[in-house]
Design a protein around this motif. Structure first.
Motif, short mmCIF file in Angstrom:
data_model
loop_
_atom_site.label_atom_id
_atom_site.label_comp_id
_atom_site.label_asym_id
_atom_site.label_seq_id
_atom_site.Cartn_x
_atom_site.Cartn_y
_atom_site.Cartn_z
N THR A 36 42.38 -36.77 -105.59
CA THR A 36 41.02 -36.27 -105.45
C THR A 36 40.30 -36.14 -106.78
O THR A 36 39.08 -36.15 -106.82
N LYS A 56 40.32 -43.55 -102.06
CA LYS A 56 39.05 -43.27 -101.40
C LYS A 56 38.55 -41.83 -101.50
O LYS A 56 37.38 -41.57 -101.29
N LYS A 57 39.40 -40.88 -101.85
CA LYS A 57 38.98 -39.49 -102.01
C LYS A 57 38.71 -39.13 -103.47
O LYS A 57 38.35 -38.01 -103.79
N LYS A 80 35.67 -42.65 -104.38
CA LYS A 80 34.54 -41.84 -103.91
C LYS A 80 33.41 -41.83 -104.93
O LYS A 80 32.26 -42.08 -104.60
#
Length: 85
Positions: A36, A56-57, A80
């Protein structure tokens, strides 16, 4: 950080890259879907092909105050967000 070093480590949520690191190799964190956040220090001068592809995060922050970071093809494909400071 070598080629594919942490590729596919879906359990990893964050990474602290030390200032001793100069290069992040091709696919080093590719497919780390749990990541993240990552802060890349100004010591890093090269980020390889697909280094963070498929994270993707991931919100990634790159310290480019020295204006010398070389970035490979699709290094952040599917991330992201990417912020340069």
């Amino acid at each position: 950080i070598g080629w594919g070093a942490f590729e596919g480590c879906s359990w990893m949520t964050s990474v602290e890259i030390p200032t001793s690191v100069k290069k992040i190799g091709d696919g080093a964190f590719s497919g780390c879907s749990g990541l993240t956040s990552v802060e890349i220090p100004s010591s890093v001068i090269e980020i390889g092909w697909e280094a963070f592809e498929g994270c993707k995060k991931l919100d990634i922050v790159i310290d480019n105050t020295k204006n010398n970071v070389k970035v490979g093809k699709d290094a952040f494909e599917g991330c992201k967000s990417v912020t340069w400071k």
